[in-house]
Design a protein around this motif. Structure first.
Motif, PDB file in Angstrom:
ATOM      1  N   TRP A 150      60.310  14.274  38.852  1.00 22.97           N
ATOM      2  CA  TRP A 150      60.828  14.194  40.354  1.00 22.97           C
ATOM      3  C   TRP A 150      59.888  15.436  41.208  1.00 22.97           C
ATOM      4  N   THR A 151      59.643  15.238  42.469  1.00 22.31           N
ATOM      5  CA  THR A 151      59.076  16.249  43.242  1.00 22.31           C
ATOM      6  C   THR A 151      60.029  16.160  44.596  1.00 22.31           C
ATOM      7  N   ILE A 152      60.520  17.595  44.772  1.00 26.11           N
ATOM      8  CA  ILE A 152      61.369  17.587  45.884  1.00 26.11           C
ATOM      9  C   ILE A 152      60.281  18.762  46.958  1.00 26.11           C
ATOM     10  N   GLU A 153      60.322  18.104  47.909  1.00 25.49           N
ATOM     11  CA  GLU A 153      59.399  19.017  49.237  1.00 25.49           C
ATOM     12  C   GLU A 153      60.485  19.403  50.345  1.00 25.49           C
ATOM     13  N   ALA A 154      60.138  20.613  50.970  1.00 28.81           N
ATOM     14  CA  ALA A 154      61.000  20.764  52.102  1.00 28.81           C
ATOM     15  C   ALA A 154      59.855  20.589  53.285  1.00 28.81           C
ATOM     16  N   GLU A 155      60.461  20.264  54.268  1.00 28.23           N
ATOM     17  CA  GLU A 155      59.536  20.223  55.569  1.00 28.23           C
ATOM     18  C   GLU A 155      59.063  21.619  56.073  1.00 28.23           C
ATOM     19  N   GLY A 156      57.646  21.583  56.169  1.00 25.15           N
ATOM     20  CA  GLY A 156      57.029  22.646  56.605  1.00 25.15           C
ATOM     21  C   GLY A 156      56.652  23.674  55.647  1.00 25.15           C
ATOM     22  N   ILE A 157      56.820  23.478  54.392  1.00 23.85           N
ATOM     23  CA  ILE A 157      56.775  24.188  53.248  1.00 23.85           C
ATOM     24  C   ILE A 157      55.524  23.679  52.463  1.00 23.85           C
ATOM     25  N   ASP A 158      54.514  24.219  51.966  1.00 25.42           N
ATOM     26  CA  ASP A 158      53.412  23.862  51.283  1.00 25.42           C
ATOM     27  C   ASP A 158      53.422  23.423  49.891  1.00 25.42           C
ATOM     28  N   LYS A 159      54.271  24.250  49.280  1.00 25.93           N
ATOM     29  CA  LYS A 159      54.621  24.013  47.838  1.00 25.93           C
ATOM     30  C   LYS A 159      55.731  23.307  47.657  1.00 25.93           C
ATOM     31  N   PRO A 160      55.974  22.423  46.423  1.00 22.56           N
ATOM     32  CA  PRO A 160      57.180  21.925  46.341  1.00 22.56           C
ATOM     33  C   PRO A 160      58.404  22.786  46.005  1.00 22.56           C
ATOM     34  N   VAL A 161      59.642  22.334  46.410  1.00 24.22           N
ATOM     35  CA  VAL A 161      60.794  23.453  46.140  1.00 24.22           C
ATOM     36  C   VAL A 161      61.320  22.931  44.835  1.00 24.22           C
ATOM     37  N   CYS A 162      60.979  21.953  44.034  1.00 22.03           N
ATOM     38  CA  CYS A 162      61.596  21.633  42.756  1.00 22.03           C
ATOM     39  C   CYS A 162      60.466  20.527  42.263  1.00 22.03           C
ATOM     40  N   VAL A 163      60.172  20.727  40.874  1.00 18.01           N
ATOM     41  CA  VAL A 163      59.535  19.738  40.093  1.00 18.01           C
ATOM     42  C   VAL A 163      60.235  19.825  38.915  1.00 18.01           C
ATOM     43  N   ALA A 164      60.784  18.372  38.600  1.00 17.90           N
ATOM     44  CA  ALA A 164      61.693  18.224  37.425  1.00 17.90           C
ATOM     45  C   ALA A 164      61.285  17.005  36.521  1.00 17.90           C
ATOM     46  N   SER A 165      61.145  17.164  35.359  1.00 20.69           N
ATOM     47  CA  SER A 165      61.163  15.937  34.492  1.00 20.69           C
ATOM     48  C   SER A 165      62.683  15.557  33.918  1.00 20.69           C
ATOM     49  N   MET A 166      62.830  14.708  34.548  1.00 25.39           N
ATOM     50  CA  MET A 166      64.238  13.970  34.273  1.00 25.39           C
ATOM     51  C   MET A 166      64.417  12.820  33.448  1.00 25.39           C
ATOM     52  N   LEU A 167      65.478  12.785  32.451  1.00 19.03           N
ATOM     53  CA  LEU A 167      65.512  11.550  31.674  1.00 19.03           C
ATOM     54  C   LEU A 167      66.826  10.823  31.778  1.00 19.03           C
ATOM     55  N   SER A 168      66.834   9.627  31.704  1.00 22.11           N
ATOM     56  CA  SER A 168      67.882   8.931  32.062  1.00 22.11           C
ATOM     57  C   SER A 168      68.027   7.693  30.674  1.00 22.11           C
ATOM     58  N   VAL A 169      69.286   7.232  30.361  1.00 22.17           N
ATOM     59  CA  VAL A 169      69.385   6.416  29.294  1.00 22.17           C
ATOM     60  C   VAL A 169      69.748   5.053  29.978  1.00 22.17           C
ATOM     61  N   ILE A 170      69.297   4.302  29.623  1.00 24.02           N
ATOM     62  CA  ILE A 170      69.798   2.779  30.269  1.00 24.02           C
ATOM     63  C   ILE A 170      70.090   2.046  29.199  1.00 24.02           C
ATOM     64  N   VAL A 171      71.376   1.341  29.358  1.00 22.91           N
ATOM     65  CA  VAL A 171      72.087   0.318  28.430  1.00 22.91           C
ATOM     66  C   VAL A 171      71.882  -1.022  28.852  1.00 22.91           C
ATOM     67  N   ALA A 172      71.239  -1.655  28.399  1.00 26.56           N
ATOM     68  CA  ALA A 172      71.065  -3.029  28.753  1.00 26.56           C
ATOM     69  C   ALA A 172      72.126  -3.983  28.242  1.00 26.56           C
TER      70      ALA A 172
END
Length: 153
Positions: free
Chosen positions: A131-153
Motif C-alpha cells: 500500500w502507498t498512501i499519498e497526500a495532495e501536494g506532497i512529493d513523498k508518500p506519507v505511508c508505505v506498508a506491506s499488509m497481509l490478509s488471510v482469505i478463507v474460501a
C-alpha cells in the motif's frame, strides 16, 4: 474514483499477482479525526492535538498520527478491490511499515495498492499487498506498508 476490481475467488486473485490498483478518492484528515484517534489510543502528544503549540513546532501545524494514516487502509481497500465467492477475509499483519513524510491536519490522502503475492496456507490463502498512501501536494508518500490478509474460501 478508481473502478473496483472484483476477483471471482482465490484463483482469480492469484492470477492477478503483480497488478496495481488505484488511486482511491481523496480523503481529508480533519483535526476532529486526529483528536478522536488520540482519544482512542491515549496518544495525546501535542504535535497531534495542540493546534496553537503546533503552529510553532517543527511541522508548523498539527500532524496526524502515523498509525492513524495506516489505519485508513481498511477504508481505502474496498474502493480498490473485492474478493467474491469466499467466506471471509481478515487482517493478518504487516511485514513493513514506513511513514516517509508527516501528514499535516487538513491534508487530503489517497491510496494505491499492488498485489505482491498470494500463498496457500492451512486455513485458505494469504495475500500480501503493498500500500502507498499519498497526500495532495506532497512529493513523498506519507505511508508505505506491506499488509497481509488471510482469505478463507
Amino acid at each position: 474514483m478508481a473502478e473496483v476490481k472484483v476477483f471471482n475467488g482465490i484463483d482469480d486473485l492469484k492470477a492477478s499477482v503483480g497488478q496495481s490498483y488505484g488511486p482511491t478518492d481523496w480523503f481529508e484528515v480533519s483535526q476532529d479525526r486526529v483528536n478522536a484517534f488520540a482519544d482512542a489510543t491515549e496518544d495525546h502528544q501535542w504535535i497531534h492535538v495542540d493546534v496553537e503549540k503546533a503552529k510553532s513546532g517543527p511541522f508548523g501545524a498539527t500532524i496526524a498520527h502515523g498509525f492513524l494514516t495506516l489505519s485508513l487502509i481498511p477504508m481505502f481497500g474496498p474502493q480498490l478491490t473485492r474478493v467474491d465467492n469466499v467466506k471471509m477475509g481478515v487482517n493478518y499483519g504487516c511485514d513493513k511499515v514506513r511513514f516517509p513524510h508527516p501528514v499535516p491536519v487538513g491534508s487530503k490522502l489517497r491510496a494505491s495498492a499492488k498485489l505482491l503475492d498470494v500463498t496457500d496456507i492451512a486455513m485458505g490463502s494469504r495475500a500480501t499487498w503493498e500500500w502507498t498512501i499519498e497526500a495532495e501536494g506532497i512529493d513523498k508518500p506519507v505511508c508505505v506498508a506491506s499488509m497481509l490478509s488471510v482469505i478463507v474460501a
